[in-house]
Design an enzyme around this catalytic site. Sequence first.
Site, short mmCIF file in Angstrom:
data_model
loop_
_atom_site.label_atom_id
_atom_site.label_comp_id
_atom_site.label_asym_id
_atom_site.label_seq_id
_atom_site.Cartn_x
_atom_site.Cartn_y
_atom_site.Cartn_z
N TRP A 1 -15.90 31.59 28.23
CA TRP A 1 -14.75 31.39 27.34
C TRP A 1 -13.47 31.25 28.15
O TRP A 1 -12.57 30.49 27.79
CB TRP A 1 -14.63 32.57 26.38
N HIS A 2 -13.41 32.00 29.26
CA HIS A 2 -12.19 31.97 30.08
C HIS A 2 -12.04 30.68 30.87
O HIS A 2 -10.92 30.31 31.23
CB HIS A 2 -12.17 33.16 31.04
N GLY A 3 -13.12 30.02 31.17
CA GLY A 3 -12.99 28.78 31.94
C GLY A 3 -14.32 28.14 32.24
O GLY A 3 -15.36 28.82 32.33
#
Length: 539
Positions: free
Chosen positions: A388-390
Amino acid sequence: MCIRDRDEGAMRETVADTISFRENRDQLIDERNRADLLVSGVLSYDPEKPFIFTSPAFWIFFLLVLAGYSMVYRKRFLRNLYLLLASIFFYYKAGGVFLSLLIIVTLIDYTCGLLIYRSDKKIIKKSFLLLSIISNLGILAYFKYTGFFVHVINKVFGTDLQVYDFLASFSNVHFGTGFNISNIILPVGISFFTFQSLSYIFDTYRGKVHAVTNVVDFGFYVSFFPQLVAGPIVRASEFIPQLYHEFTLSKREFSHALFLILKGLIKKMVISDFIAVNFVDRVFDIPALYSGFENLMAIYGYGLQIYCDFSGYTDIAIGLALILGFRLPLNFNSPYKAAGVSDFWRRWHISLSRWLKDYLYIPLGGNRKGTFRTGFNLFITMLLGGLWHGAAFRFILWGALHGGALILEKILNSFFPGKKEKSLAARFFSVFLTFNFITFCWIFFRASDMDTSMLMIRMITENFSPGSYGAVLAAYRGVFMLIATGYLIHFLPERIKEAYRGLFIRIPLAVQFTVIIGAGILLYAMRTAGVLPFIYFRF
């Protein structure tokens, strides 16, 4: 002779009048051009000038919003419509053409929520639930993960696939922009507003909230500008009931809001930006030029930087929302005081942790299907939390490390249940171990790629000692003192933090504004050369 003098005088007056006329005309044209440029600057989107909480333009915008809000806040519909329009303008200034995505997500989920709520048949409810999931995650996956998956496919199969940014192409054709269509641009805040909108759909499907019947109210919920681009991710059950409450704001709440905004700006501009520009970014950009000691200090510095940056944003967001009469949930609770990784995730980015737990971990089975399945569910949840973060392997590894630590923690707790209350020495050791594990994981989160991450680790393990510790400490004395001070404040007992928060709230408003003016001078003196976007804007 007299006649000639009169003629020459008349001619001089005519020339002077002509020159004066031209000068006045040119001045009027210049003033009109400046006014046009000012209006254009206010109304247009400029990616080179971030429209964020630390820019003067935002605070002018917020003061203007407050001025208009003072005339409509007593009428609920007008209030919500007014703040919806303000939020749309804010996102346009922050994200430009990507405003269209926010509108699409809003309309799809508003419609799906109504149809889920009004339908009596399970199959229809599930169909619209699936439509919302596919549309939200499809939009998120296209903009955030297409480039990553194309790169992986090309690497594995030796193909030469190319990404194509359809929205950028549309913008170039119809709006005259110059986006590179071979590189998909990540819309600001897309991970936050898609997850927030999805939480509404999930809760509507589960019967936890009634569907919002007014598209203005739902649009306001999805796009509320203080927390729109970097959280907290607000649950529908927590926020939507507030849409129908009367405006209330006590003097104590207003002072608390001012305190939060001031604290958030100091975290971001005085601590986070300063140590980033003057030390952390330099080391992470070229770690081979620095000793292992400097690399290690940069990692500890980044731990403070990302905390002050992200929690600073949410402090400001919560304060702004409170001034407008809306209560947002706590998103950080001294996370580096955590005595375990699970405790860390109860304190760090709380709104995302709750989202992953309620909408991913528990639907996967949670801890209801045995020890092995519990561990598997934890690992998958954290793996996807990392993704989700990257869209990069380093984020997947970051999530995997946290998932593995959570599993190990559960195993150790099952073998050594012990007492809930730990001794002071045991708690200190737990906090120390957890803090250093979290800090180690930040290497993969911050480094530009896996090679840089591994290089930093090698520098620390193989080339730790600099030529002179004294020279390094002297060169970065101000940065290291600020890092130490930031961590010291973070680890202060809560009673001390509550004491100075309470003191600020109790003092007269005139004194509060004097403190704010003094802090404003400090912020101006500590500002960096350019406005640095918040770290989580890229997620």
